[in-house]
Design a protein around this motif. Structure first.
Motif, PDB file in Angstrom:
ATOM      1  N   PHE A 124      80.288  12.742  64.512  1.00  0.00           N
ATOM      2  CA  PHE A 124      80.213  14.020  65.224  1.00  0.00           C
ATOM      3  C   PHE A 124      78.776  14.518  65.334  1.00  0.00           C
ATOM      4  O   PHE A 124      78.418  15.199  66.292  1.00  0.00           O
ATOM      5  CB  PHE A 124      81.134  15.043  64.540  1.00  0.00           C
ATOM      6  N   LEU A 125      77.944  14.153  64.362  1.00  0.00           N
ATOM      7  CA  LEU A 125      76.522  14.489  64.478  1.00  0.00           C
ATOM      8  C   LEU A 125      75.899  13.717  65.638  1.00  0.00           C
ATOM      9  O   LEU A 125      75.124  14.284  66.428  1.00  0.00           O
ATOM     10  CB  LEU A 125      75.800  14.174  63.160  1.00  0.00           C
ATOM     11  N   SER A 128      77.075  15.342  69.015  1.00  0.00           N
ATOM     12  CA  SER A 128      76.503  16.664  69.297  1.00  0.00           C
ATOM     13  C   SER A 128      74.994  16.602  69.470  1.00  0.00           C
ATOM     14  O   SER A 128      74.411  17.480  70.095  1.00  0.00           O
ATOM     15  CB  SER A 128      76.887  17.651  68.186  1.00  0.00           C
ATOM     16  N   THR A 129      74.363  15.581  68.926  1.00  0.00           N
ATOM     17  CA  THR A 129      72.915  15.449  69.076  1.00  0.00           C
ATOM     18  C   THR A 129      72.561  14.694  70.358  1.00  0.00           C
ATOM     19  O   THR A 129      71.796  15.178  71.185  1.00  0.00           O
ATOM     20  CB  THR A 129      72.316  14.688  67.865  1.00  0.00           C
ATOM     21  N   GLY A 132      73.537  16.438  73.557  1.00  0.00           N
ATOM     22  CA  GLY A 132      73.206  17.862  73.508  1.00  0.00           C
ATOM     23  C   GLY A 132      72.667  18.398  74.827  1.00  0.00           C
ATOM     24  O   GLY A 132      72.830  19.571  75.143  1.00  0.00           O
ATOM     25  N   PRO A 135      76.024  19.802  77.282  1.00  0.00           N
ATOM     26  CA  PRO A 135      76.971  20.329  76.290  1.00  0.00           C
ATOM     27  C   PRO A 135      78.435  20.243  76.718  1.00  0.00           C
ATOM     28  O   PRO A 135      79.316  20.113  75.866  1.00  0.00           O
ATOM     29  CB  PRO A 135      76.559  21.793  76.105  1.00  0.00           C
ATOM     30  N   LEU A 136      78.683  20.291  78.036  1.00  0.00           N
ATOM     31  CA  LEU A 136      80.063  20.173  78.504  1.00  0.00           C
ATOM     32  C   LEU A 136      80.599  18.786  78.151  1.00  0.00           C
ATOM     33  O   LEU A 136      81.720  18.631  77.652  1.00  0.00           O
ATOM     34  CB  LEU A 136      80.111  20.417  80.019  1.00  0.00           C
ATOM     35  N   ALA A 138      79.267  16.772  75.801  1.00  0.00           N
ATOM     36  CA  ALA A 138      79.275  16.648  74.333  1.00  0.00           C
ATOM     37  C   ALA A 138      80.561  17.237  73.753  1.00  0.00           C
ATOM     38  O   ALA A 138      81.212  16.630  72.908  1.00  0.00           O
ATOM     39  CB  ALA A 138      78.052  17.351  73.736  1.00  0.00           C
ATOM     40  N   THR A 139      80.933  18.418  74.241  1.00  0.00           N
ATOM     41  CA  THR A 139      82.129  19.085  73.729  1.00  0.00           C
ATOM     42  C   THR A 139      83.383  18.274  74.048  1.00  0.00           C
ATOM     43  O   THR A 139      84.275  18.127  73.203  1.00  0.00           O
ATOM     44  CB  THR A 139      82.237  20.505  74.317  1.00  0.00           C
ATOM     45  N   VAL A 142      83.475  15.241  71.674  1.00  0.00           N
ATOM     46  CA  VAL A 142      83.865  15.639  70.312  1.00  0.00           C
ATOM     47  C   VAL A 142      85.366  15.887  70.266  1.00  0.00           C
ATOM     48  O   VAL A 142      86.063  15.439  69.345  1.00  0.00           O
ATOM     49  CB  VAL A 142      83.093  16.904  69.866  1.00  0.00           C
ATOM     50  N   ARG A 143      85.879  16.594  71.276  1.00  0.00           N
ATOM     51  CA  ARG A 143      87.307  16.924  71.295  1.00  0.00           C
ATOM     52  C   ARG A 143      88.146  15.652  71.383  1.00  0.00           C
ATOM     53  O   ARG A 143      89.127  15.478  70.669  1.00  0.00           O
ATOM     54  CB  ARG A 143      87.613  17.856  72.466  1.00  0.00           C
ATOM     55  N   LEU A 145      87.352  12.570  70.456  1.00  0.00           N
ATOM     56  CA  LEU A 145      87.277  11.759  69.235  1.00  0.00           C
ATOM     57  C   LEU A 145      88.004  12.438  68.072  1.00  0.00           C
ATOM     58  O   LEU A 145      88.725  11.779  67.308  1.00  0.00           O
ATOM     59  CB  LEU A 145      85.810  11.493  68.872  1.00  0.00           C
ATOM     60  N   ALA A 146      87.831  13.769  67.949  1.00  0.00           N
ATOM     61  CA  ALA A 146      88.489  14.486  66.846  1.00  0.00           C
ATOM     62  C   ALA A 146      90.001  14.445  67.022  1.00  0.00           C
ATOM     63  O   ALA A 146      90.751  14.362  66.040  1.00  0.00           O
ATOM     64  CB  ALA A 146      87.993  15.931  66.784  1.00  0.00           C
ATOM     65  N   ASP A 147      90.455  14.482  68.262  1.00  0.00           N
ATOM     66  CA  ASP A 147      91.890  14.411  68.499  1.00  0.00           C
ATOM     67  C   ASP A 147      92.427  13.017  68.153  1.00  0.00           C
ATOM     68  O   ASP A 147      93.414  12.881  67.427  1.00  0.00           O
ATOM     69  CB  ASP A 147      92.174  14.757  69.963  1.00  0.00           C
TER      70      ASP A 147
END
Lengths: 296, 296
Positions: A124-125, A128-129, A132, A135-136, A138-139, A142-143, A145-147
């Motif tokens: 996740f680092l 987000s890095t 960056g 950001p759209l 990146a978000t 993240v969503r 992968l986290a899901d």
């Protein structure tokens, strides 16, 4: 370039990027040296690098405005963490992975536990890095992968897999749940994240997701068939483990022939989904077919 | 509203939001029931909720355009995961936390391991989902949390703490490294994430980060002093553990009186940093002082 050469080129890019993006502590002492040694040991164990290759090849269907390699590395970090934790004594208790001592055998259990935690967090680092500036994107990454890696999918699948190992009467629905989440979720995310980096529209993302789902099921069914039919030497790992432990698999539940047919059906469904994509899908089609016909 | 009432109100908001944002599986069977039971069991163990309260109170210094509660919950998920993994047999091997069986005693080791993994991953799902309407903010929050919880900070601090426990001659620099990362990193992130949600500028974020750093060190030094001076009944946990295990602490390395002075200095430095912030900082100042004077 033929497909095998192309595959090797992708894998080689991934290896280089893993080396660059997974940290090696080189600061002043006292500092976290051992944890970074264990993280690098685990990601440098080799392997097929299937997930990052799917990300790179999905992104390559488009003209991506962001590089796909950081996302590919993030996905491989998550995959590696899941293997490190899966190998621990309280889980599968494996001493060897790809011919090398597993992380907890090479270091110790606490270090392996923390190295897995470190790899998961680092994914996740990276996202987000490295994304960056967008950001759209990146978000969204993240969503995704986290899901895929979360408790409803990868972790939920692993939990149900552990519970299923304790009984010999798992149902077809239970088996589907396990593999849709333990295996297919991360393949879906690998393709969808590549598509997002490429700027794919919603309908294209849906085809990528479907392809990942079918590829994941095909992959797992082939695994089950190979465990039941191949010898240990060909497999490079102990064959026949499932039958000896009485574990319910596609092969034991449906029989070898039916399982082979199911693997073929799932592969065909993945090929149809790939065929609905824009761009040059020849490599992805070849990759899906070689996953079905693999001997190990 | 007096400060204790305000603290209780924040804690109560956090408890409600944890209940809402940490998933309870309620879908069709087969599904991941047990993993979600274990995740909820772990977050519902109570505790001071210090980190999410810091996030809420930092955000409240401003007129935030996004709610701070989801970020507060994400931080508490990460804190809880770190406790669940820390309690495992290969780490501290604790049977009780806050008077209840630890996750691996209530469930089993594999379930506790996966529940910790699930909570860590869920934190990033919360941030990317609940701040999705402001992707610049979402990306900054993910980066802040992944950095604080990562191998260079929280996990690195835990690793070095484990290594230090095996020797009785840890140096002052080693001890500082451990606590700056094992404890202070997440307090910094709690305050900075609150500030980011409030729209704080870079210089304000730097004050929040400094406050978290000093608060973290003060918190840890007070912990060491209490372990060496309080009785188990007051502490609510076994006192004198550090001395019996020969662990190097601020108290053993510098002596009780010097350690008390250091805790006071770190608290004063945190108060100065809070005093440099805009808005009504009275609650944060009170919180920092009550952390120093706590008896357990």
């Amino acid at each position: 370039m033929d497909f095998t050469t192309k595959l090797n080129a992708f894998v080689s890019e991934v290896e280089t990027a893993l080396d660059q993006l997974v940290p090696a502590y080189a600061g002043t002492q006292p500092g976290p040296v051992r944890i970074h040694e264990a993280m690098r040991y685990s990601v440098q164990a080799g392997g097929k690098r299937l997930r990052p290759v799917l990300t790179l090849s999905a992104a390559a269907l488009f003209r991506p405005h962001a590089p796909a390699l950081p996302a590919a590395v993030a996905i491989e970090c998550v995959h590696t963490y899941s293997l490190v934790h899966d190998d621990l004594p309280c889980m599968d208790n494996d001493d060897l992975r790809r011919g090398r001592p597993t992380a907890h055998r090479q270091f110790d259990e606490a270090t392996a536990l923390l190295a897995g935690d470190g790899l998961l967090t680092h994914a996740f680092l990276i996202l987000s890095t490295h994304y960056g500036a967008d950001p759209l994107l990146a978000t969204a990454l993240v969503r995704e992968l986290a899901d895929a890696a979360g408790s409803a999918r990868l972790i939920g699948g692993q939990m149900q897999d552990l519970l299923a190992e304790k009984k010999t009467d798992a149902t077809a629905a239970e088996l589907d749940f396990i593999h849709l989440n333990k295996t297919a979720a991360m393949l879906e995310a690998s393709l969808v994240m590549g598509g997002r980096i490429g700027g794919a529209d919603d309908s294209t993302l849906a085809h990528l997701r479907a392809a990942g789902r079918h590829l994941g099921l095909a992959f797992q069914i082939v695994d089950d068939v190979l465990d039941a039919t191949a010898d240990s030497k060909t497999l490079g790992k102990t064959a026949g483990k499932d039958a000896r432990s009485g574990k319910t698999t596609y092969a034991s539940l449906h029989g070898i022939d039916a399982a082979r047919r199911m693997a073929k059906e799932q592969t065909d469904a993945a090929l149809s989904a790939f065929n609905a994509l824009p761009g040059d899908t020849a490599f992805l089609l070849w990759l899906a077919e070689s996953m079905l016909s693999r001997a190990k």
